[in-house]
Enzyme design. Structure first.
Site, PDB file in Angstrom:
ATOM      1  CG  HIS A 168     -10.820   9.991  -0.532  1.00 30.95           C
ATOM      2  ND1 HIS A 168     -11.788   8.923  -0.122  1.00 30.95           N
ATOM      3  CD2 HIS A 168     -11.470  10.806  -1.216  1.00 30.95           C
ATOM      4  CE1 HIS A 168     -12.744   9.375  -0.202  1.00 30.95           C
ATOM      5  NE2 HIS A 168     -12.871  10.404  -0.940  1.00 30.95           N
TER       6      HIS A 168
ATOM      7  CG  ASP B 101      -3.126   3.957   2.871  1.00 31.53           C
ATOM      8  OD1 ASP B 101      -3.815   4.467   2.429  1.00 31.53           O
ATOM      9  OD2 ASP B 101      -2.846   2.735   2.896  1.00 31.53           O
TER      10      ASP B 101
HETATM   11  O1  F6P Z   1      -7.295   8.402  -2.685  1.00 29.10           O
HETATM   12  C1  F6P Z   1      -6.946   7.144  -2.762  1.00 29.10           C
HETATM   13  C2  F6P Z   1      -7.707   6.545  -3.842  1.00 29.10           C
HETATM   14  O2  F6P Z   1      -8.799   6.980  -4.393  1.00 29.10           O
HETATM   15  C3  F6P Z   1      -8.244   5.211  -2.940  1.00 29.10           C
HETATM   16  O3  F6P Z   1      -9.662   5.548  -2.602  1.00 29.10           O
HETATM   17  C4  F6P Z   1      -8.322   4.380  -4.135  1.00 29.10           C
HETATM   18  O4  F6P Z   1      -7.904   3.183  -3.580  1.00 29.10           O
HETATM   19  C5  F6P Z   1      -7.040   4.725  -5.058  1.00 29.10           C
HETATM   20  O5  F6P Z   1      -6.887   6.102  -4.645  1.00 29.10           O
HETATM   21  C6  F6P Z   1      -7.750   4.407  -6.441  1.00 29.10           C
HETATM   22  O6  F6P Z   1      -6.785   4.694  -7.529  1.00 29.10           O
HETATM   23  P1  F6P Z   1      -6.961   4.492  -8.899  1.00 29.10           P
HETATM   24  O7  F6P Z   1      -8.284   5.142  -9.027  1.00 29.10           O
HETATM   25  O8  F6P Z   1      -6.023   5.013  -9.583  1.00 29.10           O
HETATM   26  O9  F6P Z   1      -6.901   2.871  -9.132  1.00 29.10           O
END
Ligand code: F6P
Length: 484
Positions: free
Chosen positions: A157, A364
């Protein structure tokens, strides 16, 4: 066919509850309709004795959510440690923020192994595994060690940066070699895929053919699958939410001024400070917009146990205070900063009320806020998206006003242009972006990845053990360093 989806954060929202994180928010509807089993960490403090148990299994539409307890001290080394203080900064090209140690790495490897073991209880001969994100780079090697021969896919992602940045990441070679246990690796953009392929060629001396890299442990295919949103559902939600009291209160308090909106986790990759500086610049250079524009920034607190995130929280709050202090009037405040999460339903209504959606990420993977902002607009009178060129979304939404978030003047000028854009041009740009969103929806992303995964062979893979890493710090590190 049984699809087992794995991600660190899972969600089983009740009603209108906010879902934290873009990944989890995207997977909720996909799991609901596909009937997949979605496995992740329970994120609740768990004792070592309970570590192998399923904490909970709950239905989610046609699918189910399974959460696995992870002992607290391992979770912290894994989540705040290696995942978010080494991998996250590296993948977002902030090598200056990499701060980790071998204990964190051991916890990371252990948590991958710990989540892999209970997956054995869910597998079937027709199963397929789809693992998400940087938390689980070594999950496939753990599953292979347990004898899983079924296809295992992985989706990044985040961005995947250029090779010289990855070289700054401790243990990069072991990690990327371990990833060759995946049959299919998906990326948000062609550039991410190319960076990964370049690493394989230059660092591991592999030669790929049409993005398939074969080693003595099997083949791994790289492919690009830009994630989308459920456009129709989000657009309908925006219409409904716009008539709800919360959105109505927002519109009425604007007193005719135009609204600029930003919605992000408070993360250094999102360019929040640049965005605020650009808005400050706008007010300084264009005093005619004072009282005529309001900026609503929703900043969802994130990863608060990591010092650099706490520091950013303070910096954002202080800069908002400074700008508001200098520009406010007795009956007007330029920036409304809401330091908490909102449900997607509420956000949909806020997006529809906003004349400009402002996304200034420095880096991003995709940025689904940009896509949701577009989907939420009124087709007859749409707002304008100002979008950082360093998002995956900018590769698709070129009808947005695409900006360089490091160029504060440029961002400020783009917001002024957006605020004054004639309706005809707004509609043309919005039509073009909607067409793109519809041709690359969440459903398509999900089914495209799954059908590509289904084509992977179900064959036993040879065990492959890269060099053992550094000196063991704890006895259990020894058994973890051998990656099959
Ligand atoms: O890859 C990015 C991601 O998984 C997003 O989808 C999400 O916004 C973020 O990281 C979530 O991070 P965390 O689980 O640390 O809040």
């Amino acid at each position: 066919m049984r699809l087992i989806v794995v991600s660190n954060r899972v969600a089983c929202p009740k009603g209108d509850e906010p879902v934290e994180g873009g990944l989890a928010a995207a997977l909720v509807p996909a799991v609901r309709t596909s009937g997949a089993i979605w496995v992740g960490s329970s994120r609740k403090p768990t004792s070592a004795a309970e570590k192998e148990g399923f904490a909970q299994m709950e239905p989610l539409g046609r699918g189910a959510v399974v959460t696995i307890g992870i002992p607290s001290e391992q979770f912290s080394g894994f989540y705040e440690g290696f995942a978010n203080s080494a991998l996250w900064p590296a993948f977002h090209s902030r090598t200056d923020l990499i701060s980790t140690n071998v204990e964190h790495y051991v916890s990371y490897r252990e948590v991958n192994a710990l989540i892999a073991r209970p997956l054995l209880r869910l597998t079937r001969p027709d199963a397929m595994f789809w693992v998400h994100d940087y938390h689980f780079l070594t999950m496939a090697s753990e599953l292979r060690k347990l004898g899983i021969v079924q296809p295992i896919g992985f989706f990044f992602h985040t961005p995947f940066p250029s090779r010289d940045i990855i070289l700054s990441l401790p243990h990069h070679s072991e990690l990327i070699q371990a990833m060759l246990n995946y049959d299919l690796i998906g990326f948000q953009t062609d550039a991410d895929l190319e960076n990964f392929a370049d690493y394989l060629r230059q660092e591991l001396n592999l030669t790929g053919n049409a993005n398939v890299f074969t080693t003595n442990q099997g083949s791994t295919r790289l492919a690009c699958f830009p994630i989308g949103i459920d456009v129709e559902q989000f657009a309908e939600q925006a219409v409904t939410s716009a008539s709800q009291p919360e959105a109505a209160r927002l519109r009425s308090c604007l007193q005719g001024s135009k609204l600029v909106i930003g919605v992000d986790r408070v993360d250094y990759s999102k360019g929040l400070l640049n965005r605020l500086r650009a808005f400050d610049q706008l007010l300084q250079c264009h005093p005619e917009w004072k009282r005529a524009v309001t900026f609503l920034q929703i900043g969802v607190p994130s990863r608060g146990k990591i010092p650099v995130y706490r520091q950013l929280q303070r910096e954002v709050a202080s800069l908002v205070g400074d700008i508001n202090g200098r520009h406010s009037e007795v009956d007007w405040i330029p920036i409304r900063y809401l330091n908490r999460g909102f449900s997607r339903a509420s956000l949909a209504g806020f997006y529809r009320a906003a004349h400009v959606g402002l996304v200034t990420s420095l880096n991003d993977g995709m940025n689904l806020v940009a896509k949701e902002y577009v989907a939420a607009q009124n087709p007859l009178d749409p707002g304008v998206l100002v979008l950082s060129r360093f998002t995956g979304a900018a590769k698709q939404l070129d009808a947005a006003l695409v900006v360089n978030p490091h160029d504060i003047d440029g961002v400020s000028r783009a917001v002024v242009q957006a605020l004054g854009m004639p309706a005809k041009e707004r509609r043309e740009r919005w039509d073009a972006m909607m067409e793109t969103l519809k041709s690359s929806s969440l459903d398509m992303w999900f089914s495209d990845f799954v059908s590509n995964l289904a084509e992977c062979p179900r064959a036993e893979r040879c065990a492959w053990t890269p060099d053992v890493a550094s000196t063991p710090v704890r006895s259990r590190q020894l058994e973890l360093t051998a990656i099959p």
